[in-house]
Design an enzyme around this catalytic site. Structure first.
Site, PDB file in Angstrom:
ATOM      1  N   CYS A 257      52.993 -72.732 -13.240  1.00 18.34           N
ATOM      2  CA  CYS A 257      53.826 -73.785 -14.153  1.00 18.34           C
ATOM      3  C   CYS A 257      55.114 -74.048 -13.553  1.00 18.34           C
ATOM      4  CB  CYS A 257      53.767 -73.154 -15.524  1.00 18.34           C
ATOM      5  SG  CYS A 257      51.973 -73.231 -16.354  1.00 18.34           S
TER       6      CYS A 257
ATOM      7  N   ASN B 190      55.953 -69.272 -17.622  1.00 17.07           N
ATOM      8  CA  ASN B 190      55.257 -69.344 -16.193  1.00 17.07           C
ATOM      9  C   ASN B 190      54.794 -67.969 -15.985  1.00 17.07           C
ATOM     10  OD1 ASN B 190      54.347 -69.796 -13.508  1.00 17.07           O
ATOM     11  ND2 ASN B 190      56.159 -69.833 -12.665  1.00 17.07           N
ATOM     12  N   GLY B 191      53.527 -67.650 -15.819  1.00 16.86           N
ATOM     13  CA  GLY B 191      53.098 -66.520 -15.701  1.00 16.86           C
ATOM     14  C   GLY B 191      51.750 -66.086 -16.301  1.00 16.86           C
TER      15      GLY B 191
ATOM     16  N   TYR C 197      51.973 -71.047  -0.428  1.00 14.43           N
ATOM     17  CA  TYR C 197      51.034 -72.260  -0.850  1.00 14.43           C
ATOM     18  C   TYR C 197      52.042 -73.070  -1.898  1.00 14.43           C
ATOM     19  CZ  TYR C 197      47.587 -75.112  -3.167  1.00 14.43           C
ATOM     20  OH  TYR C 197      46.882 -76.157  -3.694  1.00 14.43           O
TER      21      TYR C 197
END
Length: 503
Positions: free
Chosen positions: A17, A118-119, A259
């Site tokens: 995210c 995020n996570g 990536y």
């Protein structure tokens, strides 16, 4: 955050995210929109913004891309105030409903608070059960909501103390933004699994973002990376930096460099494009392809590595594959025929470049292998004489539990097949991967902590922390000696508390 079945995703790896926040800026929501636009690659399932207008919080959120959610300009106009946080989502835990789209906004009888995360919290199941058993009612299926319940239950006197007490109960990977009437709080887990940085605008307002690319988009100058275990408070008094724990280390997810992150982002002092280029150079040294005619990178995240491979090997770096830029990064299709058609919609081979040539096809990773097979078939249909696949990361053999949608080994090709079997399955003339040592050397992270500063558990089975609620899923690999866990970090770092204004 939520989890998609890998059987329905042709790319195999899904974004984390993206977070963005700003305090003390007129039209804060508009700037947050621009910052999130630079982070769209980190999540395409949904987006949202919460603004703070003199202590009153306002929310707009929805499913889809940022441009879809905020297609109506009135939605940004509705977000009044001079502070805001935003979130673009690719889910790693939970379901795909609107109730899981962040930032979450909660209304208590005495204040409001918004949260973006995020996570992946690895003890979320345990905490959620404890909270529900004592009366908490959850509105979403996301692990992110747990922090809100912990904060509300805290008996500490100040908001900062409530947040500190709550963060100390969490395990796993988390970068949080919390917007309250009194300030913007940012926190990073004790391992620094997820990237988070601070920038400063021309009039001295601070912004927080998942990647430096979002700082560039909004004209903010880079100030610093948020460090593991830090809690940052940004308010009208400036920026206050402190630790909620001193037991920290650094284990940034190596997939950020391989990536996830944009090539123009810099994480802990390492530019992503340069790191990928070095991965390609190292790959050419470790796994050369004698007699090859040219190098072709898989657009877009593999182009930097392809450039490095070509330069090291002394081969032309050609555009043998072209990506349709109007196709979303992650394609979800229900069956193999439609997945292959999706690849062909997304990529096309340039016949005049590849016909009659022995090609080195450079990609950043292989997860399920189906996409690689389709691309190789496409190149050979275009007349390629041979396709030698070189992967600019080690082979994926183990799941991730820190925020990437890869929590099972069931469809990890390298976890279930030998190199020879994989080569045959994707129909390549040869296949080789970058070594773990080559990956670490290419990123070359400078860190005051012990170790490489990277999480490479996907590749070598060495997890830098326990994975708590997920450990049972790895019991057979632990018994076989394939998987190991470090204890939580114990080496203390000195407490840093400072207030900065206009720096």
């Amino acid at each position: 955050m939520t989890k998609l079945q890998m059987t329905s995703d042709i790319r195999g790896l899904n974004e984390e995210c993206g977070l963005f926040g700003v305090w003390g800026l007129p039209d804060a929501a508009q700037t947050t929109f621009y910052g999130m636009h630079a982070l769209q690659h980190r999540g395409q399932e949904g987006a949202g913004i919460v603004s703070n207008d003199h202590g009153r919080l306002w929310q707009e959120r929805g499913l889809g891309l940022l441009s879809d959610v905020f297609r109506d300009p009135q939605k940004i106009e509705n977000l009044k105030g001079d502070s805001a946080i935003g979130h673009v989502r690719y889910a790693t835990a939970g379901t795909h409903g609107i109730e899981n789209i962040q930032p979450y906004l909660v209304h208590f009888n005495d204040y409001q608070m918004a949260l973006a995360h995020n996570g992946n919290i690895t003890n979320a199941l345990t905490l959620r059960k404890q909270l529900e058993d004592t009366g908490s009612i959850f509105q979403s299926s996301s692990d992110s909501e747990i922090l809100l319940h912990l904060i509300r239950r805290s008996h500490e006197k100040t908001m900062k103390a409530k947040i500190v007490e709550s963060l100390r109960q969490l395990r796993g990977g988390f970068a949080f933004l919390l917007l309250t009437p009194e300030g913007l709080f940012a926190a990073l887990d004790p391992h620094g699994f997820r990237p988070l940085c601070i920038g400063q605008l021309a009039d001295n307002q601070y912004v927080v973002a998942s990647e430096t690319a979002a700082l560039n988009m909004t004209g903010a100058a880079f100030v610093r990376d948020i460090q593991p275990g830090e809690l940052i408070k940004i308010s009208d008094q400036g920026m206050q930096v402190s630790h909620y724990t001193n037991n920290v280390t650094l284990n940034i997810d190596a997939m950020e460099y391989i990536y996830f992150a944009r090539p123009d982002s810099t994480i802990y002092g390492v530019n992503v494009h340069i790191a990928r280029k070095k991965m390609g150079r190292c790959l050419a040294q470790e796994q050369p392809v004698p007699g090859a005619d040219l190098v072709v990178g898989v657009p877009n995240s593999s182009l930097s590595a392809a450039q490095g491979f070509a330069e090291e090997a002394g081969l032309p770096n050609e555009m043998g594959l072209v990506k349709n830029q109007y196709i979303a990064r992650t394609f979800i299709q229900p069956n193999q025929d439609k997945r292959e058609r999706a690849v062909r919609m997304k990529l096309s081979a340039v016949k005049e470049v590849v016909a009659g040539k022995s090609i080195v096809l450079v990609d950043d990773s292989i997860v399920r292998g189906t996409t690689s097979m389709y691309i190789i078939r496409m190149l050979k249909d275009a007349g390629a004489k041979a396709v030698h696949v070189r992967i600019a990361s080690p082979a994926f053999k183990y799941p991730s539990f820190y925020g990437v949608d890869m929590q099972t080994t069931t469809e990890l090709m390298a976890a279930n097949h030998s190199l020879a079997e994989m080569t045959s399955m994707i129909q390549a003339d040869s296949l080789a991967f970058l070594s773990v040592e080559g990956l670490v050397r290419s990123i070359n992270l400078k860190t005051p902590y012990t170790g490489s500063g990277l999480t490479t558990a996907y590749f070598d089975g060495h997890y830098p922390s326990p994975v708590y609620d997920y450990e049972a899923s790895l019991s057979d690999k632990v018994a076989a000696g394939l998987v190991t866990f470090d204890a939580e970090p114990m080496a203390a770092m000195p407490e840093i508390i400072s207030v900065k204004k206009g720096v």
